[in-house]
Design a protein around this motif. Sequence first.
Motif, PDB file in Angstrom:
ATOM      1  N   LEU A 132      31.726  39.568  34.290  1.00  0.00           N
ATOM      2  CA  LEU A 132      32.971  39.374  34.075  1.00  0.00           C
ATOM      3  C   LEU A 132      33.550  39.842  32.559  1.00  0.00           C
ATOM      4  N   PHE A 133      32.808  39.927  31.669  1.00  0.00           N
ATOM      5  CA  PHE A 133      33.239  40.167  30.472  1.00  0.00           C
ATOM      6  C   PHE A 133      33.441  41.801  30.320  1.00  0.00           C
ATOM      7  N   GLY A 134      32.554  42.457  30.921  1.00  0.00           N
ATOM      8  CA  GLY A 134      32.250  43.620  30.976  1.00  0.00           C
ATOM      9  C   GLY A 134      33.618  44.351  31.709  1.00  0.00           C
ATOM     10  N   ASN A 135      33.721  43.763  32.732  1.00  0.00           N
ATOM     11  CA  ASN A 135      34.769  44.103  33.806  1.00  0.00           C
ATOM     12  C   ASN A 135      36.408  43.771  33.171  1.00  0.00           C
ATOM     13  N   VAL A 136      36.249  42.849  32.283  1.00  0.00           N
ATOM     14  CA  VAL A 136      37.653  42.632  31.655  1.00  0.00           C
ATOM     15  C   VAL A 136      37.675  43.553  30.615  1.00  0.00           C
ATOM     16  N   LEU A 137      36.615  43.647  29.903  1.00  0.00           N
ATOM     17  CA  LEU A 137      37.037  44.661  28.536  1.00  0.00           C
ATOM     18  C   LEU A 137      37.334  46.007  29.024  1.00  0.00           C
ATOM     19  N   HIS A 138      37.022  46.346  30.229  1.00  0.00           N
ATOM     20  CA  HIS A 138      37.158  47.726  30.832  1.00  0.00           C
ATOM     21  C   HIS A 138      38.464  47.746  31.900  1.00  0.00           C
ATOM     22  N   TRP A 139      38.901  46.492  32.226  1.00  0.00           N
ATOM     23  CA  TRP A 139      39.748  46.380  33.003  1.00  0.00           C
ATOM     24  C   TRP A 139      39.507  47.025  34.561  1.00  0.00           C
ATOM     25  N   GLN A 140      38.274  46.601  34.974  1.00  0.00           N
ATOM     26  CA  GLN A 140      37.858  47.130  36.210  1.00  0.00           C
ATOM     27  C   GLN A 140      38.487  46.298  37.270  1.00  0.00           C
ATOM     28  N   ASP A 141      39.653  46.395  37.739  1.00  0.00           N
ATOM     29  CA  ASP A 141      40.418  45.645  38.517  1.00  0.00           C
ATOM     30  C   ASP A 141      39.650  45.376  40.008  1.00  0.00           C
ATOM     31  N   ASP A 142      39.157  46.777  40.424  1.00  0.00           N
ATOM     32  CA  ASP A 142      38.437  46.869  41.756  1.00  0.00           C
ATOM     33  C   ASP A 142      37.180  45.806  41.673  1.00  0.00           C
ATOM     34  N   TYR A 143      36.422  45.748  40.564  1.00  0.00           N
ATOM     35  CA  TYR A 143      35.283  44.873  40.490  1.00  0.00           C
ATOM     36  C   TYR A 143      35.730  43.536  40.270  1.00  0.00           C
ATOM     37  N   LEU A 144      36.775  43.408  39.656  1.00  0.00           N
ATOM     38  CA  LEU A 144      37.377  42.027  39.328  1.00  0.00           C
ATOM     39  C   LEU A 144      37.729  41.345  40.709  1.00  0.00           C
ATOM     40  N   GLY A 145      38.100  42.023  41.602  1.00  0.00           N
ATOM     41  CA  GLY A 145      38.472  41.468  42.891  1.00  0.00           C
ATOM     42  C   GLY A 145      37.402  41.313  43.805  1.00  0.00           C
ATOM     43  N   ARG A 146      36.010  41.857  43.425  1.00  0.00           N
ATOM     44  CA  ARG A 146      35.195  41.288  44.175  1.00  0.00           C
ATOM     45  C   ARG A 146      34.051  40.277  43.387  1.00  0.00           C
ATOM     46  N   GLN A 147      34.327  40.162  42.114  1.00  0.00           N
ATOM     47  CA  GLN A 147      33.366  39.278  41.395  1.00  0.00           C
ATOM     48  C   GLN A 147      33.641  37.633  41.970  1.00  0.00           C
ATOM     49  N   LEU A 148      33.155  37.232  42.919  1.00  0.00           N
ATOM     50  CA  LEU A 148      33.247  36.019  43.484  1.00  0.00           C
ATOM     51  C   LEU A 148      31.847  35.539  43.890  1.00  0.00           C
ATOM     52  N   PRO A 149      31.615  34.116  43.864  1.00  0.00           N
ATOM     53  CA  PRO A 149      30.310  33.551  44.171  1.00  0.00           C
ATOM     54  C   PRO A 149      29.801  33.635  45.405  1.00  0.00           C
TER      55      PRO A 149
ATOM     56  N   PRO B  49      43.301  40.764  46.672  1.00  0.00           N
ATOM     57  CA  PRO B  49      44.250  41.293  47.788  1.00  0.00           C
ATOM     58  C   PRO B  49      43.659  42.855  47.815  1.00  0.00           C
ATOM     59  N   ASP B  50      43.666  43.546  46.677  1.00  0.00           N
ATOM     60  CA  ASP B  50      43.194  45.157  46.680  1.00  0.00           C
ATOM     61  C   ASP B  50      41.919  45.109  47.168  1.00  0.00           C
ATOM     62  N   ALA B  51      40.939  44.389  46.850  1.00  0.00           N
ATOM     63  CA  ALA B  51      39.344  44.308  47.238  1.00  0.00           C
ATOM     64  C   ALA B  51      39.419  44.139  48.797  1.00  0.00           C
ATOM     65  N   VAL B  52      40.152  43.158  49.299  1.00  0.00           N
ATOM     66  CA  VAL B  52      40.517  42.759  50.650  1.00  0.00           C
ATOM     67  C   VAL B  52      40.798  44.252  51.388  1.00  0.00           C
ATOM     68  N   ALA B  53      41.730  44.707  50.955  1.00  0.00           N
ATOM     69  CA  ALA B  53      42.312  46.007  51.612  1.00  0.00           C
ATOM     70  C   ALA B  53      41.304  47.201  51.761  1.00  0.00           C
ATOM     71  N   GLU B  54      40.647  47.123  50.596  1.00  0.00           N
ATOM     72  CA  GLU B  54      39.535  48.244  50.343  1.00  0.00           C
ATOM     73  C   GLU B  54      38.550  48.047  51.269  1.00  0.00           C
ATOM     74  N   ARG B  55      38.085  46.697  51.615  1.00  0.00           N
ATOM     75  CA  ARG B  55      37.106  45.931  52.614  1.00  0.00           C
ATOM     76  C   ARG B  55      37.559  46.566  54.123  1.00  0.00           C
ATOM     77  N   GLU B  56      38.783  46.504  54.205  1.00  0.00           N
ATOM     78  CA  GLU B  56      39.157  46.833  55.485  1.00  0.00           C
ATOM     79  C   GLU B  56      39.137  48.235  55.937  1.00  0.00           C
ATOM     80  N   LEU B  57      39.251  49.037  55.026  1.00  0.00           N
ATOM     81  CA  LEU B  57      39.238  50.512  55.224  1.00  0.00           C
ATOM     82  C   LEU B  57      37.946  50.758  55.354  1.00  0.00           C
ATOM     83  N   LEU B  58      36.905  50.197  55.224  1.00  0.00           N
ATOM     84  CA  LEU B  58      35.299  50.521  55.364  1.00  0.00           C
ATOM     85  C   LEU B  58      34.985  51.027  56.726  1.00  0.00           C
ATOM     86  N   GLN B  59      34.312  52.054  56.740  1.00  0.00           N
ATOM     87  CA  GLN B  59      33.820  52.389  58.227  1.00  0.00           C
ATOM     88  C   GLN B  59      32.501  52.505  58.148  1.00  0.00           C
ATOM     89  N   ALA B  60      31.649  52.564  59.473  1.00  0.00           N
ATOM     90  CA  ALA B  60      30.305  52.605  59.553  1.00  0.00           C
ATOM     91  C   ALA B  60      29.525  53.931  58.932  1.00  0.00           C
TER      92      ALA B  60
END
Length: 313
Positions: A166-183, A265-276
């Motif tokens: 989390l610290f690394g993602n915040v330092l670099h404002w990696q908002d895509d990673y922050l959206g996925r950083q869940l337990p 929300p961005d991470a969820v939207a990104e996940r919905e765009l995934l294909q096989a």
Amino acid sequence: MKCTVCKGPAVIDIRRHNANFCAEHFLRLCRDQVAKAIKDFAMIEPSDRALVAVSGGKDSLAVWDILVELGYQADGLYLGLGIGDYSDASGETARAFARDRGWTLLEVDLPTEHGFDIPTGAKAARRVPCSACGLSKRHLFDEAARTGGYDVLVTGHNLDDEAAVLFGNVLHWQDDYLGRQLPVLPARQGFPRKVKPLVRLGEREMAAYCVLRGIDYIVEECPMAAGNKHLGYKEALNLIEAASPGTKHDFYFGFLARASARFTPDAVAERELLQACARCGAPTPGEVCAFCRLVDRATDREAVPVALGRRPG
Ligand code: SF4
Ligand code: ZN
Ligand code: ZN
């Protein structure tokens, strides 16, 4: 030093709880903290079949042990990454742990089954070793859980790991990673839910848990980790934690409670765009997933010795 619960001799102090514990009450605390994380974040149902990603290190062996103690059905999965002596020793540690308890350990060997090891794959893909490794691990864990019919994939990430990421993602404002950083990450396209039941426990506690439970774990760090930014973030947070106990907990759980929803929300939207993936079926934003592309680049290459694949430290 006395146990805060029973006043008997304490074996460990936990400054962020402002408490000391004897062996019995410390082991109970670890199990209670895992049970609380599982309940608070709806990680695992009693009927779920869980697959634990086991590296032979303290965290993964401890989480497997605690889940079985709590009554969950949990098998282990060991990935052979081809990182020289480190992989040999970690595999043997994981196998011995499972064998001594009569528990099921699945194994996938990257060099045998996919034709390359991490030092070679990283060089071929011009990625740092931990990036090629992380990508391979995510892919192979997902695949093994899916083909084995498991409901949930468990990893041994602890509070120190999650706070450092989390610290690394915040330092670099990696908002895509922050959206996925869940337990807990939900299941998707036939791939299992992913959970981190150790998020309420720190690295030092997991080492103590293993010692008190008589769990023999591999102490050496992976030789590829030298110079890894993640280790630097951990050291920085350790300094802050020493001066102000409880900071890592407040940082991580404060993020989950008060900030994480802004990024999801961005991470969820990104996940919905995934294909096989056209080759292997794994979810991917492109036509062919990153792992299949890595396999293409890494096979038919001359093997890279561990020492040369290592990052400058
Ligand atoms: Fe893989 Fe890096 Fe971890 Fe080593 S330190 S096992 S290369 S992610
Ligand atoms: Zn006690
Ligand atoms: Zn693929």
